[in-house]
Write a protein that holds these residues in place. Structure first.
Motif, PDB file in Angstrom:
ATOM      1  N   UNK A 103       4.243   2.706   1.936  1.00  0.00           N
ATOM      2  CA  UNK A 103       3.419   1.711   1.252  1.00  0.00           C
ATOM      3  C   UNK A 103       3.961   1.410  -0.144  1.00  0.00           C
ATOM      4  N   UNK A 104       4.386   2.436  -0.867  1.00  0.00           N
ATOM      5  CA  UNK A 104       4.956   2.208  -2.204  1.00  0.00           C
ATOM      6  C   UNK A 104       6.199   1.325  -2.116  1.00  0.00           C
ATOM      7  N   UNK A 105       7.046   1.593  -1.129  1.00  0.00           N
ATOM      8  CA  UNK A 105       8.247   0.771  -0.954  1.00  0.00           C
ATOM      9  C   UNK A 105       7.877  -0.652  -0.560  1.00  0.00           C
ATOM     10  N   UNK A 106       6.916  -0.804   0.332  1.00  0.00           N
ATOM     11  CA  UNK A 106       6.504  -2.139   0.751  1.00  0.00           C
ATOM     12  C   UNK A 106       5.966  -2.928  -0.439  1.00  0.00           C
ATOM     13  N   UNK A 107       5.098  -2.323  -1.228  1.00  0.00           N
ATOM     14  CA  UNK A 107       4.516  -3.021  -2.378  1.00  0.00           C
ATOM     15  C   UNK A 107       5.578  -3.383  -3.412  1.00  0.00           C
ATOM     16  N   UNK A 108       6.511  -2.474  -3.681  1.00  0.00           N
ATOM     17  CA  UNK A 108       7.592  -2.767  -4.629  1.00  0.00           C
ATOM     18  C   UNK A 108       8.487  -3.883  -4.095  1.00  0.00           C
ATOM     19  N   UNK A 109       8.757  -3.865  -2.807  1.00  0.00           N
ATOM     20  CA  UNK A 109       9.583  -4.901  -2.183  1.00  0.00           C
ATOM     21  C   UNK A 109       8.885  -6.253  -2.258  1.00  0.00           C
ATOM     22  N   UNK A 110       7.612  -6.280  -1.930  1.00  0.00           N
ATOM     23  CA  UNK A 110       6.851  -7.528  -1.991  1.00  0.00           C
ATOM     24  C   UNK A 110       6.811  -8.091  -3.410  1.00  0.00           C
ATOM     25  N   UNK A 111       6.668  -7.218  -4.393  1.00  0.00           N
ATOM     26  CA  UNK A 111       6.674  -7.653  -5.791  1.00  0.00           C
ATOM     27  C   UNK A 111       8.025  -8.271  -6.141  1.00  0.00           C
ATOM     28  N   UNK A 131      -9.122   5.727   0.403  1.00  0.00           N
ATOM     29  CA  UNK A 131      -8.631   6.493  -0.750  1.00  0.00           C
ATOM     30  C   UNK A 131      -7.163   6.195  -1.030  1.00  0.00           C
ATOM     31  N   UNK A 132      -6.349   6.115   0.008  1.00  0.00           N
ATOM     32  CA  UNK A 132      -4.933   5.799  -0.179  1.00  0.00           C
ATOM     33  C   UNK A 132      -4.766   4.411  -0.785  1.00  0.00           C
ATOM     34  N   UNK A 133      -5.436   3.430  -0.208  1.00  0.00           N
ATOM     35  CA  UNK A 133      -5.302   2.068  -0.722  1.00  0.00           C
ATOM     36  C   UNK A 133      -5.742   1.987  -2.187  1.00  0.00           C
ATOM     37  N   UNK A 134      -6.835   2.622  -2.510  1.00  0.00           N
ATOM     38  CA  UNK A 134      -7.309   2.573  -3.895  1.00  0.00           C
ATOM     39  C   UNK A 134      -6.371   3.329  -4.831  1.00  0.00           C
ATOM     40  N   UNK A 135      -5.774   4.417  -4.362  1.00  0.00           N
ATOM     41  CA  UNK A 135      -4.784   5.137  -5.177  1.00  0.00           C
ATOM     42  C   UNK A 135      -3.544   4.285  -5.425  1.00  0.00           C
ATOM     43  N   UNK A 136      -3.270   3.339  -4.525  1.00  0.00           N
ATOM     44  CA  UNK A 136      -2.118   2.458  -4.664  1.00  0.00           C
ATOM     45  C   UNK A 136      -2.458   1.166  -5.413  1.00  0.00           C
ATOM     46  N   UNK A 137      -3.669   1.084  -5.937  1.00  0.00           N
ATOM     47  CA  UNK A 137      -4.043  -0.065  -6.752  1.00  0.00           C
ATOM     48  C   UNK A 137      -4.830  -1.156  -6.046  1.00  0.00           C
ATOM     49  N   UNK A 138      -5.167  -0.955  -4.781  1.00  0.00           N
ATOM     50  CA  UNK A 138      -5.998  -1.934  -4.083  1.00  0.00           C
ATOM     51  C   UNK A 138      -7.446  -1.783  -4.556  1.00  0.00           C
ATOM     52  N   UNK A 139      -8.162  -2.891  -4.606  1.00  0.00           N
ATOM     53  CA  UNK A 139      -9.586  -2.881  -4.932  1.00  0.00           C
ATOM     54  C   UNK A 139     -10.354  -3.519  -3.779  1.00  0.00           C
ATOM     55  N   UNK A 140     -11.536  -3.027  -3.571  1.00  0.00           N
ATOM     56  CA  UNK A 140     -12.367  -3.596  -2.505  1.00  0.00           C
ATOM     57  C   UNK A 140     -12.696  -5.044  -2.855  1.00  0.00           C
ATOM     58  N   UNK A 162      -4.738  -6.174  -3.681  1.00  0.00           N
ATOM     59  CA  UNK A 162      -3.971  -5.646  -4.813  1.00  0.00           C
ATOM     60  C   UNK A 162      -3.120  -6.764  -5.396  1.00  0.00           C
ATOM     61  N   UNK A 163      -3.225  -6.928  -6.701  1.00  0.00           N
ATOM     62  CA  UNK A 163      -2.355  -7.871  -7.385  1.00  0.00           C
ATOM     63  C   UNK A 163      -0.966  -7.266  -7.457  1.00  0.00           C
ATOM     64  N   UNK A 164       0.022  -8.043  -7.069  1.00  0.00           N
ATOM     65  CA  UNK A 164       1.407  -7.581  -7.127  1.00  0.00           C
ATOM     66  C   UNK A 164       2.080  -8.040  -8.415  1.00  0.00           C
TER      67      UNK A 164
END
Length: 185
Positions: A103-111, A131-140, A162-164
């Motif tokens: 997920x960290x790689x995917x988010x960094x790649x998308x950014x 919990x994982x999504x929120x730890x990665x910066x996603x918000x409900x 999550x804002x990228x």
């Protein structure tokens, strides 16, 4: 050690081996029947250079451990700056950091590709995934109540966002996956 690389259509069998059990054993997937290898091949191919599919594999054995991908959030060119994300790992690897690394790689790649928003839909309840999504910066961002029916029950689907990056006006057009490559965060 966990290594990452772009998925190819040749990974279809391995990815189906990971995804298939999610379809048949629980409500995490929105599908009722696992796709075929041909279907998985087509999904990876359809992403083309616009939406990344990333594979995690064991650097020593090359065994595929999991995968993450992005797809269009909705049809229409106005949505081209956002993506919907998903990540699946082999069941025995849950809780061992593979999903987080993917997920960290995917988010960094998308950014790096100039996408501005990532959305993930989660069947509820799914405390570990939330919990994982929120730890990665996603918000409900919301919830669809009793919108999915699977395994004899109605299921709520939560939306996490999550804002990228801060979008410009006008925003920069998304780059090709091949231009960004897999960014390991």
């Amino acid at each position: 050690m966990i290594a990452l690389r772009p998925a190819t259509p040749d990974d279809a069998q391995a990815l189906l081996g990971i995804y298939g059990p999610y379809v048949v054993t629980n409500a995490v997937s929105f599908e009722s029947m696992p796709p075929t290898v041909k279907d998985m091949h087509a999904r990876i191919s359809a992403a083309g250079d616009a939406h990344p599919w990333i594979v995690a594999y064991d650097d020593d054995s090359t065994l595929v451990l999991g995968y993450a991908f992005a797809k269009p959030t909705r049809p229409g060119s106005a949505y081209r700056f956002s993506v919907e994300t998903a990540c699946y790992v082999a069941g025995e690897l849950e809780g061992q950091g593979v999903r987080r690394a993917l997920y960290l790689a995917l988010l960094a790649t998308l950014t790096a590709m100039n996408y501005t928003q990532a959305v993930s839909t989660l069947t509820m309840p799914q405390d570990k995934a939330i919990l994982l999504h929120e730890a990665l910066g996603f918000r409900r961002a919301g919830v669809y109540r009793e919108i999915s029916y699977k395994n004899g029950q109605w299921i709520d689907v939560g939306i996490w966002q999550r804002e990228l990056s801060q979008p410009g006006t006008p925003p920069d057009e998304p780059l090709a996956f091949s231009a960004a490559g897999v960014i390991r965060s």
